[in-house]
Scaffold this active site. Structure first.
Site, mmCIF file in Angstrom:
data_model
loop_
_atom_site.group_PDB
_atom_site.id
_atom_site.type_symbol
_atom_site.label_atom_id
_atom_site.label_comp_id
_atom_site.label_asym_id
_atom_site.label_seq_id
_atom_site.Cartn_x
_atom_site.Cartn_y
_atom_site.Cartn_z
ATOM 1 N N ASP A 134 -27.704 8.089 -1.680
ATOM 2 C CA ASP A 134 -27.170 7.736 -0.361
ATOM 3 C C ASP A 134 -26.857 8.967 0.488
ATOM 4 O O ASP A 134 -26.501 8.830 1.669
ATOM 5 C CB ASP A 134 -25.886 6.907 -0.502
ATOM 6 C CG ASP A 134 -26.174 5.478 -0.909
ATOM 7 O OD1 ASP A 134 -27.252 4.967 -0.564
ATOM 8 O OD2 ASP A 134 -25.311 4.863 -1.574
ATOM 9 N N SER A 174 -26.745 2.999 7.172
ATOM 10 C CA SER A 174 -27.663 3.922 6.491
ATOM 11 C C SER A 174 -27.433 5.399 6.823
ATOM 12 O O SER A 174 -26.582 5.748 7.638
ATOM 13 C CB SER A 174 -29.134 3.569 6.777
ATOM 14 O OG SER A 174 -29.573 4.158 7.979
ATOM 15 N N ARG A 186 -16.630 9.184 6.351
ATOM 16 C CA ARG A 186 -16.806 8.183 5.302
ATOM 17 C C ARG A 186 -15.634 8.291 4.318
ATOM 18 O O ARG A 186 -15.771 8.744 3.184
ATOM 19 C CB ARG A 186 -18.130 8.426 4.587
ATOM 20 C CG ARG A 186 -18.628 7.231 3.789
ATOM 21 C CD ARG A 186 -19.980 7.547 3.166
ATOM 22 N NE ARG A 186 -20.514 6.408 2.486
ATOM 23 C CZ ARG A 186 -21.325 5.501 3.025
ATOM 24 N NH1 ARG A 186 -21.710 5.627 4.273
ATOM 25 N NH2 ARG A 186 -21.743 4.477 2.323
ATOM 26 N N ASP A 222 -37.433 -3.337 -0.438
ATOM 27 C CA ASP A 222 -36.840 -2.338 -1.342
ATOM 28 C C ASP A 222 -37.775 -2.057 -2.505
ATOM 29 O O ASP A 222 -38.047 -0.901 -2.859
ATOM 30 C CB ASP A 222 -35.505 -2.818 -1.937
ATOM 31 C CG ASP A 222 -34.405 -2.989 -0.911
ATOM 32 O OD1 ASP A 222 -34.488 -3.927 -0.107
ATOM 33 O OD2 ASP A 222 -33.469 -2.175 -0.918
ATOM 34 N N ASP A 267 -33.747 6.616 -2.232
ATOM 35 C CA ASP A 267 -33.219 5.311 -1.841
ATOM 36 C C ASP A 267 -34.347 4.624 -1.069
ATOM 37 O O ASP A 267 -34.651 5.000 0.063
ATOM 38 C CB ASP A 267 -31.962 5.448 -0.969
ATOM 39 C CG ASP A 267 -31.202 4.133 -0.913
ATOM 40 O OD1 ASP A 267 -31.818 3.081 -1.185
ATOM 41 O OD2 ASP A 267 -29.989 4.140 -0.606
ATOM 42 N N THR A 293 -29.621 -1.687 3.252
ATOM 43 C CA THR A 293 -30.359 -2.959 3.143
ATOM 44 C C THR A 293 -29.733 -4.026 4.044
ATOM 45 O O THR A 293 -30.447 -4.849 4.613
ATOM 46 C CB THR A 293 -30.373 -3.453 1.675
ATOM 47 O OG1 THR A 293 -30.715 -2.355 0.844
ATOM 48 C CG2 THR A 293 -31.371 -4.564 1.467
ATOM 49 N N ILE A 315 -34.662 1.724 0.302
ATOM 50 C CA ILE A 315 -34.117 1.252 1.586
ATOM 51 C C ILE A 315 -32.623 1.484 1.527
ATOM 52 O O ILE A 315 -31.904 0.850 0.753
ATOM 53 C CB ILE A 315 -34.386 -0.239 1.869
ATOM 54 C CG1 ILE A 315 -35.866 -0.462 2.157
ATOM 55 C CG2 ILE A 315 -33.564 -0.698 3.086
ATOM 56 C CD1 ILE A 315 -36.179 -1.775 2.841
ATOM 57 N N ASP A 316 -32.171 2.427 2.331
ATOM 58 C CA ASP A 316 -30.737 2.662 2.448
ATOM 59 C C ASP A 316 -30.274 1.822 3.624
ATOM 60 O O ASP A 316 -30.897 1.826 4.680
ATOM 61 C CB ASP A 316 -30.502 4.156 2.706
ATOM 62 C CG ASP A 316 -29.032 4.483 2.792
ATOM 63 O OD1 ASP A 316 -28.233 3.847 2.077
ATOM 64 O OD2 ASP A 316 -28.677 5.380 3.583
ATOM 65 N N HIS A 348 -17.538 -0.186 3.233
ATOM 66 C CA HIS A 348 -18.122 1.103 2.863
ATOM 67 C C HIS A 348 -17.294 2.294 3.338
ATOM 68 O O HIS A 348 -17.578 3.421 2.961
ATOM 69 C CB HIS A 348 -19.553 1.227 3.405
ATOM 70 C CG HIS A 348 -20.510 0.265 2.765
ATOM 71 N ND1 HIS A 348 -21.826 0.167 3.136
ATOM 72 C CD2 HIS A 348 -20.340 -0.636 1.760
ATOM 73 C CE1 HIS A 348 -22.422 -0.765 2.393
ATOM 74 N NE2 HIS A 348 -21.540 -1.264 1.569
ATOM 75 N N GLU A 396 -32.931 3.936 -6.897
ATOM 76 C CA GLU A 396 -31.935 2.870 -6.940
ATOM 77 C C GLU A 396 -32.389 1.628 -7.707
ATOM 78 O O GLU A 396 -31.618 1.021 -8.425
ATOM 79 C CB GLU A 396 -31.530 2.488 -5.515
ATOM 80 C CG GLU A 396 -30.388 1.495 -5.515
ATOM 81 C CD GLU A 396 -29.721 1.308 -4.160
ATOM 82 O OE1 GLU A 396 -30.286 1.743 -3.143
ATOM 83 O OE2 GLU A 396 -28.634 0.719 -4.142
ATOM 84 N N LYS A 422 -27.096 7.916 10.170
ATOM 85 C CA LYS A 422 -25.907 8.616 10.719
ATOM 86 C C LYS A 422 -26.055 10.130 10.586
ATOM 87 O O LYS A 422 -25.643 10.881 11.464
ATOM 88 C CB LYS A 422 -24.634 8.146 9.993
ATOM 89 C CG LYS A 422 -24.262 6.692 10.313
ATOM 90 C CD LYS A 422 -22.929 6.297 9.710
ATOM 91 C CE LYS A 422 -22.973 5.981 8.251
ATOM 92 N NZ LYS A 422 -23.820 4.828 7.870
#
Ligand code: AMP
Ligand code: MG
Length: 326
Positions: A272, A240, A257, A47, A123, A128, A125-126, A216, A70, A243
């Protein structure tokens, strides 16, 4: 803006370099080490390394641009994390020879938490948790001007290029320019194809994609909605913003979501969704919150005016919004 614009060229170089670092870290044992941030989400060497590299590339090319990102280096600079800092330096130096510890911390801190008229949302690393599990993760970067996303770029180093060969070659770079469509590029260079969402118009034939993490999104609600629409295909769980790529490629017609009951008032973060949403939209999809409002990236780091996220192939959007009304 076109694919030869300095913004696009810089973003591709930055994301590709960061993606290589992430994959190197993943392959080494170092990938297992993480610091727990105050919100208890894990943050890894990758990250930090990814953010340092991308911020450096962007700031070098566009010194006046704001980058909303982030991470920051506060935790990393603590003596207790000196081993992790050393590892971050090792990996960043491999990508950008001559990088010092102090330099990379300052690059990480190019990241701001305040939006501007023109800014990049990053981001590093989305997903993680997916990264740590060896599943999907993404490196996501978007350029937003006056509240509108102009460019979205996302690397998914662990995502198969071809749905018919899920065990085949992995590593996708998604790129979308407003008004110019979305493409997928083989991250190692070469193959490029333009993307379009599925043409399914009967919801019962759709595949729904959702988070892996039950905290989430409301998986039970998604399940009930699927039942209501006679959807029998299993839901595709994936970490992540990959999608969004899956919807853009036409492999799932719906990405749901709905906020999880564990955090019903959760406000989504701009990094995100900014890159992923333009990639799905430019492939012909539609992206709103669960009430049908467009995603608003202009309020700050949180999408204060939105609640949850719904992504579809466009054709099914109104049907889904209607079904979401309980
Ligand atoms: P995903 O992999 O799609 O589940 O999304 C990962 C992202 O979820 C992380 O980058 C977090 O910023 C975000 N996240 C953290 N907590 C929540 C929550 N309660 N609801 C929705 N998203 C969350
Ligand atoms: Mg994220």
């Amino acid at each position: 803006m076109d694919k030869h614009s300095p913004e696009v060229v810089t973003a591709i170089r930055a994301i590709t370099t960061a993606s290589n670092l992430c994959q190197k870290v993943r392959m080494d044992l170092a990938g297992r080490e993480s610091i727990l941030k105050s919100d208890r989400s894990p943050v890894t060497i990758a990250d930090y390394g990814s953010q340092a590299i991308i911020c450096k590339f962007i700031k070098q090319a566009f010194p006046r641009d704001t980058i909303v990102a982030e991470e920051d280096s506060k935790e990393l600079r603590k003596p207790v994390h000196s081993k992790i800092l050393k590892q971050v330096t090792y990996y960043v130096d491999k990508s950008i020879p001559g990088s010092s510890t102090e330099a990379l911390c300052s690059w990480i801190d190019f990241g701001s938490k305040v939006v501007a008229d023109r800014f990049w949302a990053l981001d590093p690393i989305d997903g993680t948790k997916g990264f740590l599990r060896g599943d999907q993760y993404a490196i996501a970067l978007a350029l937003i001007e006056n509240g509108f996303t102009k460019l979205g770029i996302m690397a998914c180093p662990n995502l198969y290029l071809d749905k018919d060969r899920p065990d085949g070659k992995k590593g996708c770079l998604f790129l979308a320019l407003r008004g110019k469509g979305s493409v997928q590029i083989d991250i190692d260079g070469g193959q490029q194809r333009s993307l379009s969402v599925s043409r399914i118009n009967d919801p019962s034939e759709a595949t729904i994609t959702e988070s892996v993490e039950p905290d989430h999104a409301d998986h039970l609600f998604h399940q009930r909605l699927a039942k209501k629409l006679n959807i029998s295909k299993p839901r595709l769980q994936m970490d992540s913003q990959a999608k969004y790529g899956i919807v853009a490629r036409g492999e799932a017609a719906i990405y749901l979501r709905v906020p999880s009951p564990s955090e019903p008032n959760y406000k989504e973060k701009i990094w995100d969704h900014a890159a992923g949403s333009i990639i799905a939209e430019e492939a012909g999809g539609r992206v709103t919150d669960i009430f049908g409002h467009g995603l608003d990236f202009s309020c700050g780091i949180k999408m204060e005016k939105n609640h949850g996220v719904v992504v579809t192939n466009g054709i099914l959007h109104d049907v889904i919004l209607e079904a979401l009304k309980v």
